[in-house]
Scaffold this active site. Structure first.
Site, mmCIF file in Angstrom:
data_model
loop_
_atom_site.group_PDB
_atom_site.id
_atom_site.type_symbol
_atom_site.label_atom_id
_atom_site.label_comp_id
_atom_site.label_asym_id
_atom_site.label_seq_id
_atom_site.Cartn_x
_atom_site.Cartn_y
_atom_site.Cartn_z
ATOM 1 N NE ARG A 109 -45.209 62.055 -48.566
ATOM 2 C CZ ARG A 109 -46.466 62.474 -48.686
ATOM 3 N NH1 ARG A 109 -47.425 61.926 -47.944
ATOM 4 N NH2 ARG A 109 -46.789 63.430 -49.527
ATOM 5 C CG HIS A 136 -45.316 68.643 -49.645
ATOM 6 N ND1 HIS A 136 -44.826 67.779 -50.604
ATOM 7 C CD2 HIS A 136 -46.609 68.229 -49.414
ATOM 8 C CE1 HIS A 136 -45.752 66.902 -50.940
ATOM 9 N NE2 HIS A 136 -46.846 67.162 -50.225
ATOM 10 C CD GLN A 139 -49.719 69.973 -52.236
ATOM 11 O OE1 GLN A 139 -49.812 68.775 -52.022
ATOM 12 N NE2 GLN A 139 -50.629 70.638 -52.930
ATOM 13 C CG ASP A 231 -51.524 71.157 -44.480
ATOM 14 O OD1 ASP A 231 -52.293 70.192 -44.612
ATOM 15 O OD2 ASP A 231 -50.291 71.014 -44.294
ATOM 16 C CB CYS A 271 -51.692 70.307 -49.550
ATOM 17 S SG CYS A 271 -51.761 70.013 -47.772
ATOM 18 N NE ARG A 299 -48.630 67.122 -55.367
ATOM 19 C CZ ARG A 299 -48.364 66.382 -54.282
ATOM 20 N NH1 ARG A 299 -49.269 66.275 -53.337
ATOM 21 N NH2 ARG A 299 -47.198 65.791 -54.129
HETATM 22 N N1 CP Z 1 -50.923 66.575 -50.496
HETATM 23 C C1 CP Z 1 -50.255 65.430 -50.361
HETATM 24 O O1 CP Z 1 -49.013 65.371 -50.378
HETATM 25 O O2 CP Z 1 -51.039 64.338 -50.221
HETATM 26 P P1 CP Z 1 -50.544 62.883 -49.806
HETATM 27 O O3 CP Z 1 -50.006 62.957 -48.407
HETATM 28 O O4 CP Z 1 -51.765 62.022 -49.902
HETATM 29 O O5 CP Z 1 -49.460 62.468 -50.770
HETATM 30 N N1 NVA Z 2 -48.607 69.123 -43.401
HETATM 31 C C1 NVA Z 2 -49.125 67.820 -43.783
HETATM 32 C C2 NVA Z 2 -49.175 67.722 -45.263
HETATM 33 C C3 NVA Z 2 -49.725 66.431 -45.800
HETATM 34 C C4 NVA Z 2 -49.713 66.378 -47.298
HETATM 35 C C5 NVA Z 2 -48.264 66.730 -43.186
HETATM 36 O O1 NVA Z 2 -47.034 66.851 -43.204
HETATM 37 O O2 NVA Z 2 -48.825 65.764 -42.676
#
Ligand code: CP
Ligand code: NVA
Length: 323
Positions: A109, A136, A139, A231, A271, A299
């Site tokens: 990540r 993502h 997701q 989101d 999400c 997930r």
């Molecule tokens: N939706 C998602 O990716 O959640 P986290 O940021 O908690 O992993």
């Molecule tokens: N768009 C959000 C998604 C988190 C799972 C971010 O990148 O923070």
């Protein structure tokens, strides 16, 4: 199966169907109380996270453990920011070169998608994008699974996304376009999905017969939708823009009134984490249409399907790092 999962575009529609099939099998085992299926016994799954996470971290750690693999979780404080200490900073690529000698798969990540691409090009073990600023994909796969769970099909559904054209929206658009799901998005001017990503989705949509629509009026997007999705308006790394963004997204909150424009049996998806009172109201989050915690559960099933698919199939045909 592919080596890396960097974006949805790494997959074919057949790969996505295969992953969903595998994930539903894991869901069934989960419901039957099966807590271990050690087909990846002895493997190591390394995870480098430059940003915080709840769902993705837990999903991959639990999935790896379920499959008999050992998860190793590393945050940027532990490795990337080591320059603040005496031992000196290592680049992400050098870190990955170390990890590939000790692990079988890397879940990352990061901020920039370039980092994900560099990792995938550099190391010989599979790399999974666990979120970057632009994409993502894990997701989006869980999102498709949630839709199939609740609607019994994917092809021909209409998904309406209200809000920021961010990483989640981009991967969802591309996943829908690939699988024949109609996708509409309402974003304020200046916050649309990047044009190059839209063009890639349009090529997929031409094949799958998915209809894509890009508007600025949330009510227009949501009308007669099967799925309404939102989101956060302020993604990780955009904290300094918060005030400006909240002003720009005024009118884009998913409320019960907005949801009322969709089909009667609409499902509401997010999400997570949700910012209650910003992109969505409590009433919608906790209301009868919300499937957000089923979506979070997906997930886990998808993480199992990804680890199993990439490690079991990829390693059969790919040599270990040359000594
Ligand atoms: N939706 C998602 O990716 O959640 P986290 O940021 O908690 O992993
Ligand atoms: N768009 C959000 C998604 C988190 C799972 C971010 O990148 O923070």
């Amino acid at each position: 199966m592919i080596k890396d999962l960097t974006t949805i575009l790494d997959l074919s529609a057949a790969d996505v169907s295969q992953l969903l099939h595998s994930a539903f099998r894991f869901k069934e085992l989960h419901e039957r109380g099966v807590r271990r299926e050690p087909s990846l016994d002895g493997r190591v799954v390394s995870m480098i996270f430059e940003k915080p996470s709840l769902r993705t971290k837990v999903a991959f750690e639990v999935a790896a453990t379920y499959l008999g693999a050992t998860p190793v979780f590393l945050t940027s404080e532990q490795i990337l920011a080591s320059g603040q200490q005496e031992r000196g900073r290592e680049s992400v690529v050098d870190i990955a070169r170390n990890l590939e000698r000790m692990s079988d798969l890397l879940v990352a990540r990061v901020y920039s998608h370039t980092t994900i691409r560099t990792l995938a090009e550099t190391v010989r073990i599979p790399v999974v994008n666990a979120l970057c600023d632009q994409h993502h994909p894990t997701q989006a796969l869980a999102d498709l699974m949630t839709m199939q769970w609740h609607k019994g099909r994917l092809c021909g559904l209409t998904v309406s996304y209200v809000g920021d054209g961010n990483n989640v929206a981009t991967s969802l658009l591309q996943a829908c376009a690939m699988m024949g799901v109609h996708f509409r998005i309402a974003s304020p001017p200046g916050y649309e999905i990047p044009r190059a990503e839209v063009q890639r989705a349009q090529q997929l949509a031409a094949e799958s017969k998915s209809e894509l629509s890009f508007v600025s009026d949330p009510r227009q997007a949501v009308k007669d939708a099967d799925v309404v999705y939102t989101d956060t308006f302020v993604s990780m790394g955009q904290e300094k823009e918060k005030e400006q963004r909240l002003a720009s997204f005024k009118g884009y909150q998913v409320t019960s009134t907005l949801l009322g424009q969709a089909k009667k049996d609409v499902i509401f998806m997010h999400c997570l984490p949700a910012h209650r009172g910003e992109e969505v109201t409590d009433e919608v989050m906790d209301g009868p249409h919300s499937v957000v915690f089923d979506q979070a559960e997906c997930r886990l099933h998808i993480a199992k399907a990804i680890l199993s698919g990439l490690l079991r199939e990829y390693h059969h045909e790919c040599a270990r790092p040359k000594g």
